[in-house]
Motif scaffolding. Structure first.
Motif, mmCIF file in Angstrom:
data_model
loop_
_atom_site.group_PDB
_atom_site.id
_atom_site.type_symbol
_atom_site.label_atom_id
_atom_site.label_comp_id
_atom_site.label_asym_id
_atom_site.label_seq_id
_atom_site.Cartn_x
_atom_site.Cartn_y
_atom_site.Cartn_z
ATOM 1 N N TYR A 94 0.784 -1.346 0.026
ATOM 2 C CA TYR A 94 -0.043 0.033 0.039
ATOM 3 C C TYR A 94 0.891 1.001 -0.001
ATOM 4 C CZ TYR A 94 -3.546 -3.297 1.793
ATOM 5 O OH TYR A 94 -4.475 -4.251 2.010
ATOM 6 N N CYS A 95 0.267 2.426 -0.620
ATOM 7 C CA CYS A 95 1.066 3.765 -0.560
ATOM 8 C C CYS A 95 0.192 4.509 0.522
ATOM 9 C CB CYS A 95 1.140 4.051 -1.675
ATOM 10 S SG CYS A 95 -0.192 4.697 -2.813
ATOM 11 N N LYS A 96 0.822 5.391 0.969
ATOM 12 C CA LYS A 96 0.058 6.361 2.030
ATOM 13 C C LYS A 96 0.634 7.642 1.534
ATOM 14 C CE LYS A 96 0.920 7.092 6.329
ATOM 15 N NZ LYS A 96 0.943 6.673 7.752
ATOM 16 N N ALA A 97 -0.305 8.467 1.506
ATOM 17 C CA ALA A 97 0.104 10.218 1.605
ATOM 18 C C ALA A 97 -0.276 10.884 3.062
ATOM 19 C CB ALA A 97 -0.552 11.095 0.261
ATOM 20 N N ASP A 98 0.812 11.466 3.213
ATOM 21 C CA ASP A 98 0.829 12.233 4.523
ATOM 22 C C ASP A 98 1.173 13.780 4.528
ATOM 23 O OD1 ASP A 98 1.873 9.212 6.003
ATOM 24 O OD2 ASP A 98 0.574 10.718 7.174
ATOM 25 N N PHE A 99 0.077 14.473 4.911
ATOM 26 C CA PHE A 99 0.480 15.921 4.967
ATOM 27 C C PHE A 99 -0.542 16.637 6.221
ATOM 28 C CE2 PHE A 99 1.345 20.223 4.013
ATOM 29 C CZ PHE A 99 0.319 21.152 4.218
ATOM 30 N N LEU A 100 0.498 16.968 7.155
ATOM 31 C CA LEU A 100 0.081 17.464 8.813
ATOM 32 C C LEU A 100 -0.823 16.207 9.306
ATOM 33 C CD1 LEU A 100 -0.780 21.310 7.681
ATOM 34 C CD2 LEU A 100 1.485 20.295 8.640
ATOM 35 N N SER A 101 -2.039 16.560 9.375
ATOM 36 C CA SER A 101 -3.005 15.421 9.921
ATOM 37 C C SER A 101 -3.750 14.903 9.030
ATOM 38 C CB SER A 101 -3.833 16.243 10.890
ATOM 39 O OG SER A 101 -4.365 16.969 10.227
ATOM 40 N N THR A 102 -3.442 14.786 7.732
ATOM 41 C CA THR A 102 -4.359 14.276 6.528
ATOM 42 C C THR A 102 -3.572 12.944 6.252
ATOM 43 O OG1 THR A 102 -5.175 16.408 6.110
ATOM 44 C CG2 THR A 102 -5.378 14.697 4.355
ATOM 45 N N GLN A 103 -4.149 12.033 5.956
ATOM 46 C CA GLN A 103 -3.592 10.776 5.464
ATOM 47 C C GLN A 103 -4.746 10.100 4.481
ATOM 48 O OE1 GLN A 103 -2.936 8.127 8.646
ATOM 49 N NE2 GLN A 103 -1.126 9.254 9.480
ATOM 50 N N TYR A 104 -3.833 9.717 3.330
ATOM 51 C CA TYR A 104 -4.769 9.095 2.238
ATOM 52 C C TYR A 104 -3.912 7.765 2.167
ATOM 53 C CZ TYR A 104 -6.889 13.588 1.512
ATOM 54 O OH TYR A 104 -7.507 14.779 1.624
ATOM 55 N N TRP A 105 -4.712 6.738 1.827
ATOM 56 C CA TRP A 105 -4.249 5.281 1.633
ATOM 57 C C TRP A 105 -4.792 4.948 0.089
ATOM 58 C CZ3 TRP A 105 -1.169 2.408 4.608
ATOM 59 C CH2 TRP A 105 -0.925 2.914 5.804
ATOM 60 N N GLY A 106 -3.881 4.339 -0.626
ATOM 61 C CA GLY A 106 -4.269 3.427 -1.732
ATOM 62 C C GLY A 106 -4.989 2.100 -1.429
ATOM 63 N N GLN A 107 -5.573 1.383 -2.576
ATOM 64 C CA GLN A 107 -6.248 0.201 -2.325
ATOM 65 C C GLN A 107 -5.274 -1.060 -2.270
ATOM 66 O OE1 GLN A 107 -5.351 1.563 -5.206
ATOM 67 N NE2 GLN A 107 -4.853 -0.261 -6.410
ATOM 68 N N GLY A 108 -4.116 -0.828 -2.669
ATOM 69 C CA GLY A 108 -3.166 -2.115 -2.516
ATOM 70 C C GLY A 108 -2.947 -2.747 -3.794
ATOM 71 N N THR A 109 -1.640 -3.315 -3.736
ATOM 72 C CA THR A 109 -1.459 -4.156 -4.917
ATOM 73 C C THR A 109 -0.718 -5.468 -4.566
ATOM 74 O OG1 THR A 109 -0.521 -4.152 -7.226
ATOM 75 C CG2 THR A 109 0.989 -3.082 -5.462
ATOM 76 N N GLN A 110 -0.898 -6.593 -4.820
ATOM 77 C CA GLN A 110 -0.587 -7.825 -4.403
ATOM 78 C C GLN A 110 0.849 -8.131 -5.050
ATOM 79 O OE1 GLN A 110 -1.759 -10.179 -2.211
ATOM 80 N NE2 GLN A 110 0.037 -11.135 -2.225
ATOM 81 N N VAL A 111 1.733 -8.583 -4.277
ATOM 82 C CA VAL A 111 3.057 -9.001 -4.818
ATOM 83 C C VAL A 111 3.134 -10.194 -4.035
ATOM 84 C CG1 VAL A 111 5.668 -8.733 -4.408
ATOM 85 C CG2 VAL A 111 4.259 -6.527 -4.822
ATOM 86 N N THR A 112 3.415 -11.444 -4.970
ATOM 87 C CA THR A 112 3.663 -12.631 -4.573
ATOM 88 C C THR A 112 5.203 -13.181 -5.080
ATOM 89 O OG1 THR A 112 1.409 -13.099 -4.657
ATOM 90 C CG2 THR A 112 2.819 -15.134 -4.618
ATOM 91 N N VAL A 113 5.730 -13.496 -4.170
ATOM 92 C CA VAL A 113 7.231 -14.173 -4.462
ATOM 93 C C VAL A 113 7.240 -15.610 -4.302
ATOM 94 C CG1 VAL A 113 9.775 -13.891 -4.039
ATOM 95 C CG2 VAL A 113 8.239 -11.754 -3.826
ATOM 96 N N SER A 114 7.363 -16.260 -5.542
ATOM 97 C CA SER A 114 7.212 -17.699 -5.248
ATOM 98 C C SER A 114 7.819 -18.039 -6.603
ATOM 99 C CB SER A 114 5.678 -18.346 -5.244
ATOM 100 O OG SER A 114 5.688 -19.609 -5.259
ATOM 101 N N SER A 115 8.303 -19.645 -6.442
ATOM 102 C CA SER A 115 8.841 -20.416 -7.430
ATOM 103 C C SER A 115 7.787 -21.240 -8.058
ATOM 104 C CB SER A 115 10.170 -20.924 -7.146
ATOM 105 O OG SER A 115 9.883 -21.841 -6.276
#
Length: 115
Positions: A94-115
């Motif tokens: 997930y990414c997050k944006a911060d400015f003073l007391s304001t925060q926003y989040w993204g919805q996320g992206t899946q990362v899978t590490v596997s052989s």
């Protein structure tokens, strides 16, 4: 309307690389500190790293030397370059944006590490 949209996740083999992007809209991106977080199944969300408005970065010990955060204020985008990936890096990122007391989040992206 504020949106943070992550992209670039997927399936990668151990030792491989991925670059995640987080595109922001609806905010003055250059004012915000940005962060990358991840949450593995059954675990709490944890900080991966941050980048300040001025471009100073910090990283969790678990990713230091392997991951790099950068930002392009002209594109309102923050990046997470991930190298030498291993199974323990499998998570939703997930990414997050911060400015003073304001925060926003993204919805996320899946990362899978596997052989």
């Amino acid at each position: 309307q504020v949106q943070l949209v992550e992209s670039g996740g997927g399936l990668v083999q151990p030792g491989g690389s991925l670059r995640l992007s987080c595109a922001a809209s609806g905010i003055t991106f250059s004012l915000y500190a940005m962060g990358w977080y991840r949450q593995a199944p059954g675990k709490q969300r944890e900080l991966v790293g941050t980048i300040t408005r001025g471009g100073t970065t910090t990283y969790a010990d678990s990713v230091k030397g392997r991951f790099t955060i950068s930002r392009d204020n002209g594109k309102s985008t923050v990046y997470l370059q991930m190298n030498s990936l291993n199974a323990q890096d499998t998570a939703v990122y997930y990414c997050k944006a911060d400015f003073l007391s304001t925060q926003y989040w993204g919805q996320g992206t899946q990362v899978t590490v596997s052989s």
